[in-house]
Design a protein around this motif. Structure first.
Motif, short mmCIF file in Angstrom:
data_model
loop_
_atom_site.label_atom_id
_atom_site.label_comp_id
_atom_site.label_asym_id
_atom_site.label_seq_id
_atom_site.Cartn_x
_atom_site.Cartn_y
_atom_site.Cartn_z
N VAL A 1 0.84 -1.20 0.00
CA VAL A 1 0.00 0.00 0.00
C VAL A 1 0.88 1.25 0.00
O VAL A 1 1.82 1.37 0.80
N VAL A 2 0.57 2.17 -0.88
CA VAL A 2 1.34 3.40 -0.99
C VAL A 2 1.12 4.26 0.26
O VAL A 2 -0.02 4.54 0.64
N ALA A 3 2.20 4.64 0.88
CA ALA A 3 2.10 5.49 2.08
C ALA A 3 1.62 6.88 1.69
O ALA A 3 2.07 7.45 0.70
N ARG A 4 0.70 7.41 2.48
CA ARG A 4 0.19 8.75 2.24
C ARG A 4 0.55 9.65 3.41
O ARG A 4 0.40 9.24 4.58
N ASP B 1 -2.30 7.70 9.52
CA ASP B 1 -1.75 6.83 10.55
C ASP B 1 -2.04 5.36 10.28
O ASP B 1 -1.22 4.49 10.59
N HIS B 2 -3.21 5.08 9.72
CA HIS B 2 -3.63 3.69 9.51
C HIS B 2 -4.27 3.55 8.13
O HIS B 2 -5.12 4.35 7.76
N ASN B 3 -3.83 2.54 7.40
CA ASN B 3 -4.57 2.21 6.19
C ASN B 3 -5.93 1.63 6.54
O ASN B 3 -6.93 1.92 5.90
N ILE C 1 -1.51 -6.08 2.93
CA ILE C 1 -1.98 -4.75 3.33
C ILE C 1 -1.43 -4.43 4.72
O ILE C 1 -1.80 -5.05 5.71
N GLY C 2 -0.52 -3.48 4.76
CA GLY C 2 0.07 -3.06 6.02
C GLY C 2 -0.62 -1.82 6.56
O GLY C 2 -1.61 -1.34 6.01
N GLY C 3 -0.08 -1.30 7.65
CA GLY C 3 -0.68 -0.12 8.25
C GLY C 3 -2.03 -0.42 8.86
O GLY C 3 -2.95 0.39 8.78
N VAL C 4 -2.17 -1.62 9.43
CA VAL C 4 -3.42 -2.07 10.03
C VAL C 4 -3.29 -2.00 11.55
O VAL C 4 -2.29 -2.46 12.12
N SER C 5 -4.30 -1.45 12.21
CA SER C 5 -4.28 -1.35 13.66
C SER C 5 -5.60 -1.87 14.21
O SER C 5 -6.66 -1.65 13.62
N VAL C 6 -5.53 -2.58 15.34
CA VAL C 6 -6.71 -3.12 16.01
C VAL C 6 -6.85 -2.45 17.36
O VAL C 6 -5.90 -2.44 18.15
N ILE C 7 -8.03 -1.90 17.64
CA ILE C 7 -8.27 -1.27 18.94
C ILE C 7 -9.41 -1.99 19.66
O ILE C 7 -10.28 -2.60 19.03
N ASP C 8 -9.39 -1.91 20.98
CA ASP C 8 -10.46 -2.51 21.78
C ASP C 8 -10.66 -1.66 23.02
O ASP C 8 -9.68 -1.24 23.66
N ALA C 9 -11.91 -1.44 23.38
CA ALA C 9 -12.22 -0.59 24.53
C ALA C 9 -11.89 -1.24 25.85
O ALA C 9 -11.69 -0.54 26.85
N ALA C 10 -11.81 -2.57 25.90
CA ALA C 10 -11.51 -3.26 27.16
C ALA C 10 -10.12 -2.87 27.65
O ALA C 10 -9.20 -2.65 26.86
N PRO C 11 -9.95 -2.80 28.97
CA PRO C 11 -8.64 -2.35 29.50
C PRO C 11 -7.49 -3.31 29.23
O PRO C 11 -6.34 -2.89 29.18
N ASP C 12 -7.79 -4.59 29.06
CA ASP C 12 -6.73 -5.56 28.79
C ASP C 12 -7.35 -6.80 28.16
O ASP C 12 -8.57 -6.93 28.06
N GLU C 13 -6.49 -7.75 27.76
CA GLU C 13 -6.97 -8.94 27.06
C GLU C 13 -7.90 -9.76 27.93
O GLU C 13 -8.89 -10.32 27.44
N PHE D 1 -5.70 -0.01 -3.80
CA PHE D 1 -4.89 -0.10 -5.01
C PHE D 1 -5.31 0.95 -6.03
O PHE D 1 -4.48 1.73 -6.55
N LEU D 2 -6.61 1.01 -6.31
CA LEU D 2 -7.09 1.93 -7.35
C LEU D 2 -6.98 3.39 -6.93
O LEU D 2 -6.82 4.27 -7.79
N GLU D 3 -7.06 3.66 -5.64
CA GLU D 3 -6.94 5.05 -5.19
C GLU D 3 -5.53 5.61 -5.41
O GLU D 3 -5.35 6.83 -5.46
N ASP D 4 -4.56 4.72 -5.55
CA ASP D 4 -3.19 5.15 -5.84
C ASP D 4 -2.72 4.51 -7.15
O ASP D 4 -1.57 4.09 -7.28
N LEU D 5 -3.64 4.44 -8.11
CA LEU D 5 -3.33 3.73 -9.36
C LEU D 5 -2.14 4.34 -10.08
O LEU D 5 -1.31 3.62 -10.64
N GLU D 6 -2.01 5.65 -10.07
CA GLU D 6 -0.90 6.28 -10.78
C GLU D 6 0.43 5.77 -10.24
O GLU D 6 1.35 5.44 -11.02
#
Length: 479
Positions: A27-30, A34-36, A58-70, A446-451
């Motif tokens: 994925v092209v960095a923009r 912060d996150h793709n 696909i990089g730049g992926v982040s997972v968030i969760d409202a719980a304080p811990d696992e 991919f298509l959003e950064d086709l050029e």
């Protein structure tokens, strides 16, 4: 780690090696992004998406969760109270087609093939342990203590307002993302459904099944549970097993729903092609389920029926409830009662406006009631409130041209039920719907950064060899 566990982990590693290494992030960095992809919810859905996106390069992926811990994240160790999962053990889950990552492989490595063959459905705590292993084994990081409070469209991306719990206290942050996956559970597009007259009761005397209920505190007390679906029976069982003096379960229907009508379409043809069905057919299927009622598993009913101090009230909706003298006084269709505590097993309402993070976009989202007008006798306001989702479970704009950003928000929670025909977010939807979302995200990015990609695809490629490799063998016609 035991020898069998180590052997299984090695087998899982070998399986991953057979499908090749994870692709590099393409994925092209923009600037300023912060996150793709931001995945909201770190449970089974969030983990499965993180793995699937990684395998798609696909990089730049982040997972968030409202719980304080696992330990306090997800439903399986918190408000899920069944002994066994509702779904068959044989259904594909978050393994994404990699056998070594499946529950069966994990279970057999720890308990043997005979043990797996012997279980009818997966135990809830076993499933929670498996998911914890899955996240750890695949190295999927989850940012716990992080709550999405507002989605703010900004042209080609989103500004995400986050509340983050840290050692220093609560911090407010703003981050950016191009894509969002809402894998945030049963109330992810709405709220717990607290029906009248329960809404008038204070929190000291009322809890919804989605709440963290201190069942030990109910020992010796008289408890009412409202609702006839699985979660109501599970809560009643938990109260009984915690030592409640009496538990009364009130159901508005005259008989308990016992026919799981959704099984009629539990075959590949219907499952794979359900999203392509005409709106009228999808609506009728959802309506059939609503009218038949959500069926509690037989073992959930047996679990409460073995207790002599369990009392089932049929055809008994509540008409009045209030606190008097420290107790809840209730008037139901079958009489007047007093209780120490009430548990609402009344499900969830789809209501986008009830979610703070969706407040700025809810008015733009196409709902089923906007898209489809059912014939006389088939109206259902609860189904009409569900978002009408696209092929990749994305929101669709209510008025074309006003909110094109909605296509970048993918809904992977039960609000997708009418559109997809299954409780989205649970195991049954994973095999079909996770790949659909990942394919769309991949295509869009991919298509959003086709050029840039066209330049990369048309770039110089070094030769693997030069003429010297074959010069001595070039045929030359004799003199």
């Amino acid at each position: 780690m035991s020898e069998s566990n180590h052997s299984h982990d090695q087998h899982a590693l070998d399986t991953l090696c057979l499908i090749g290494p994870d692709p590099e992030n393409w994925v092209v960095a923009r600037p300023g992004i912060d996150h793709n992809v931001l995945i909201v919810g770190g449970g089974q859905t969030g983990a499965a998406f993180a793995f699937a996106l990684r395998r798609a390069g696909i990089g730049g992926v982040s997972v968030i969760d409202a719980a304080p811990d696992e330990a306090r994240a997800g439903s399986w160790t918190n408000y899920a109270r069944m002994n066994r999962l509702r779904t068959p053990k044989s259904l594909p889950g978050p393994e994404g087609g990699v056998p070594g990552l499946s529950f069966q492989a994990w279970h057999e490595a720890r308990h043997g093939e005979a043990s797996y063959a012997d279980i009818e459905r997966i135990g809830r705590r076993q499933w929670a342990d498996y998911l914890a292993w899955y996240r750890a084994f695949l190295g999927i990081p989850v940012r716990y203590g992080t709550t999405l409070t507002l989605i703010e469209p900004q042209g080609a991306h989103f500004r995400l307002h986050l509340t983050v719990r840290t050692e220093r206290g609560v911090e407010l942050r703003v981050e950016t993302a191009r894509k969002i996956i809402l894998g945030n559970g049963v109330s992810g597009n709405g709220r717990p459904n607290i029906v009248p007259p329960l809404a008038s009761l204070p929190a000291t005397h009322l809890a919804h099944t989605s709440d963290a209920i201190d069942f030990a505190s109910l020992a010796g007390k008289t408890v009412a549970v409202i609702g006839g679906a699985a979660s109501a029976f599970d809560a009643a069982a938990a109260a009984l097993e915690a030592g409640a003096r009496d538990v009364h379960l009130f159901v508005r229907r005259a008989t308990l729903p016992a026919v799981p009508v959704s099984r009629a379409r539990a075959y590949p043809g219907a499952y794979d092609n359900f999203p392509s069905l005409p709106d009228a057919v999808r609506w009728r299927q959802a309506l059939r389920f609503r009218r038949a009622g959500s069926t509690a598993p037989a073992d959930a009913i047996e679990r409460v029926a073995r207790h002599a101090n369990f009392h089932l009230h049929l055809g008994a909706p509540w008409h009045e409830a209030f606190v008097d003298g420290g107790r809840v006084r209730a008037r139901a269709a079958d009489g007047a009662f007093e209780f120490d505590f009430v548990i609402a097993g009344t499900g969830y309402a789809v209501d986008l406006h009830a979610r703070p993070e969706l407040a700025g976009i809810a008015d733009h989202v196409l709902l089923w009631r906007d898209r489809y007008t059912p014939p006389s006798g088939e109206r259902d306001d609860a189904l009409g409130a569900h978002p009408y989702l696209g092929d990749a479970l994305e929101y669709i704009e209510k008025r074309p041209g006003e909110a094109s950003f909605l296509k970048n928000i993918h809904v992977f929670n039960p609000a997708g039920f009418v559109s997809r025909g299954v409780p989205v977010g649970d195991v049954p939807c994973m095999k079909r719907d996770i790949p659909a979302v990942v394919r769309r995200i991949s295509r869009d990015l991919f298509l959003e950064d086709l050029e840039a990609h066209e330049a990369r695809m048309g770039g110089d490629v070094p030769a693997d060899f030069d003429e010297a490799a074959y010069a001595d063998r070039v045929y030359r016609q004799a003199g």
